[in-house]
Enzyme design. Structure first.
Site, mmCIF file in Angstrom:
data_model
loop_
_atom_site.group_PDB
_atom_site.id
_atom_site.type_symbol
_atom_site.label_atom_id
_atom_site.label_comp_id
_atom_site.label_asym_id
_atom_site.label_seq_id
_atom_site.Cartn_x
_atom_site.Cartn_y
_atom_site.Cartn_z
ATOM 1 N N GLU A 1 0.855 -1.186 0.000
ATOM 2 C CA GLU A 1 0.000 0.000 0.000
ATOM 3 C C GLU A 1 0.889 1.233 0.000
ATOM 4 O O GLU A 1 1.961 1.220 0.607
ATOM 5 C CB GLU A 1 -0.859 0.066 1.275
ATOM 6 C CG GLU A 1 -2.049 -0.852 1.248
ATOM 7 C CD GLU A 1 -1.798 -2.098 2.069
ATOM 8 O OE1 GLU A 1 -0.858 -2.098 2.883
ATOM 9 O OE2 GLU A 1 -2.545 -3.080 1.880
ATOM 10 N N TYR B 1 7.659 2.215 -7.501
ATOM 11 C CA TYR B 1 6.914 0.965 -7.711
ATOM 12 C C TYR B 1 6.502 0.811 -9.176
ATOM 13 O O TYR B 1 6.569 -0.282 -9.735
ATOM 14 C CB TYR B 1 5.678 0.914 -6.800
ATOM 15 C CG TYR B 1 6.035 1.014 -5.334
ATOM 16 C CD1 TYR B 1 7.135 0.332 -4.818
ATOM 17 C CD2 TYR B 1 5.291 1.791 -4.460
ATOM 18 C CE1 TYR B 1 7.478 0.430 -3.478
ATOM 19 C CE2 TYR B 1 5.621 1.897 -3.127
ATOM 20 C CZ TYR B 1 6.713 1.216 -2.639
ATOM 21 O OH TYR B 1 7.057 1.323 -1.319
HETATM 22 C C1 LIG Z 1 10.418 5.888 -1.864
HETATM 23 C C2 LIG Z 1 11.932 5.786 -1.691
HETATM 24 C C3 LIG Z 1 12.266 4.483 -0.975
HETATM 25 C C4 LIG Z 1 12.594 5.797 -3.087
HETATM 26 O O1 LIG Z 1 13.980 5.600 -2.901
HETATM 27 P P1 LIG Z 1 15.051 6.395 -3.787
HETATM 28 O O2 LIG Z 1 16.391 5.823 -3.483
HETATM 29 O O3 LIG Z 1 14.880 7.843 -3.574
HETATM 30 O O4 LIG Z 1 14.551 6.003 -5.248
HETATM 31 P P2 LIG Z 1 15.428 5.807 -6.560
HETATM 32 O O5 LIG Z 1 16.517 6.839 -6.596
HETATM 33 O O6 LIG Z 1 15.853 4.385 -6.650
HETATM 34 O O7 LIG Z 1 14.379 6.155 -7.679
HETATM 35 C C5 LIG Z 1 13.437 5.228 -8.151
HETATM 36 C C6 LIG Z 1 12.439 5.938 -9.047
HETATM 37 O O8 LIG Z 1 11.666 6.851 -8.266
HETATM 38 C C7 LIG Z 1 11.802 8.179 -8.809
HETATM 39 N N1 LIG Z 1 11.867 9.139 -7.710
HETATM 40 C C8 LIG Z 1 12.668 9.089 -6.628
HETATM 41 N N2 LIG Z 1 12.448 10.166 -5.858
HETATM 42 C C9 LIG Z 1 11.505 10.908 -6.479
HETATM 43 C C10 LIG Z 1 10.850 12.125 -6.186
HETATM 44 N N3 LIG Z 1 11.131 12.813 -5.061
HETATM 45 N N4 LIG Z 1 9.902 12.575 -7.035
HETATM 46 C C11 LIG Z 1 9.587 11.872 -8.145
HETATM 47 N N5 LIG Z 1 10.175 10.720 -8.503
HETATM 48 C C12 LIG Z 1 11.115 10.250 -7.673
HETATM 49 C C13 LIG Z 1 13.089 8.177 -9.548
HETATM 50 O O9 LIG Z 1 13.091 9.197 -10.513
HETATM 51 C C14 LIG Z 1 13.133 6.790 -10.112
HETATM 52 O O10 LIG Z 1 12.343 6.692 -11.275
HETATM 53 P P3 LIG Z 1 13.001 6.979 -12.688
HETATM 54 O O11 LIG Z 1 14.276 6.220 -12.715
HETATM 55 O O12 LIG Z 1 11.940 6.506 -13.614
HETATM 56 O O13 LIG Z 1 13.249 8.438 -12.736
HETATM 57 C C15 LIG Z 1 12.494 7.014 -0.917
HETATM 58 O O14 LIG Z 1 12.041 8.199 -1.531
HETATM 59 C C16 LIG Z 1 12.104 7.026 0.545
HETATM 60 O O15 LIG Z 1 12.744 6.388 1.374
HETATM 61 N N6 LIG Z 1 11.029 7.776 0.878
HETATM 62 C C17 LIG Z 1 10.585 7.881 2.284
HETATM 63 C C18 LIG Z 1 10.013 6.571 2.768
HETATM 64 C C19 LIG Z 1 8.852 6.113 1.901
HETATM 65 O O16 LIG Z 1 7.982 6.897 1.556
HETATM 66 N N7 LIG Z 1 8.826 4.804 1.590
HETATM 67 C C20 LIG Z 1 7.784 4.193 0.789
HETATM 68 C C21 LIG Z 1 6.596 3.884 1.623
HETATM 69 S S1 LIG Z 1 5.274 3.161 0.666
#
Ligand SMILES: CC(C)(COP(=O)(O)OP(=O)(O)OC[C@H]1O[C@@H](n2cnc3c(N)ncnc32)[C@H](O)[C@@H]1OP(=O)(O)O)[C@@H](O)C(=O)NCCC(=O)NCCS
Length: 143
Positions: free
Chosen positions: A97, A109
């Site tokens: 979710e 995702y």
């Molecule tokens: C969600 C999370 C785990 C993603 O990790 P990350 O290391 O930043 O992600 P990545 O660098 O591997 O990016 C993966 C994809 O997400 C996109 N993305 C990452 N951050 C983004 C942002 N702030 N806005 C839009 N897209 C974003 C990237 O562009 C990439 O897609 P693309 O290659 O098509 O451009 C991280 O933002 C996080 O820890 N957030 C807080 C905790 C959270 O919300 N967890 C999920 C709960 S459901």
């Protein structure tokens, strides 16, 4: 992840989420045998993921990258790693979710091939209101 990681995990959790898990939730996951991973970069804890596998389904409960290291591909690597681990534990499908407002997570995702299969109304706390949850699934075996 072990109990000794919890102080650093909690530090990141509180920085990364507007509504963070409590330490007790991590303790329960560790005690209940959930699959709990930390991502280490030269020994530094930069992320973590919590999931469990039941009747062929992998439920991703928490996946998080330290704000300092976000948007640099780590989330994608961590997700790929834990999905592969869940297949080793018998998962044929992943389920999670996510808040529609969490654009970074939704992007992560969708990029991994997850598809939205439903909405849980008013699932999350959001200040004085509630926020829906989007339900995403991914068939496994091809990750
Ligand atoms: C969600 C999370 C785990 C993603 O990790 P990350 O290391 O930043 O992600 P990545 O660098 O591997 O990016 C993966 C994809 O997400 C996109 N993305 C990452 N951050 C983004 C942002 N702030 N806005 C839009 N897209 C974003 C990237 O562009 C990439 O897609 P693309 O290659 O098509 O451009 C991280 O933002 C996080 O820890 N957030 C807080 C905790 C959270 O919300 N967890 C999920 C709960 S459901």
């Amino acid at each position: 992840m072990s109990f000794s990681h919890l102080p650093l995990v909690m530090e990141i959790e509180q920085q990364a989420y507007p509504w963070p898990w409590t330490e007790g939730m991590f303790v329960d996951s560790l005690r209940n045998g959930h699959l709990c991973y930390v991502a280490l970069e030269e020994g530094v804890l930069v992320g973590y993921a919590i999931l469990y596998v039941a009747v062929g389904e992998c439920h991703i409960l928490n996946i998080c990258v330290s704000p300092r290291r976000q948007n640099q591909g780590l989330g994608q690597k961590l997700l790929e790693y834990v999905l592969a681990a869940s297949v080793d534990h018998g998962a044929e499908k992943a389920l999670l979710e996510v808040r529609p407002s969490n654009v970074a997570a939704v992007a992560l995702y969708q990029r991994a091939g997850f598809e939205q299969v439903g909405v849980r109304k008013d699932y999350y706390p959001a200040g004085s209101e509630r926020e829906d949850a989007l339900v995403f699934t991914l068939p496994l075996g091809r990750v």
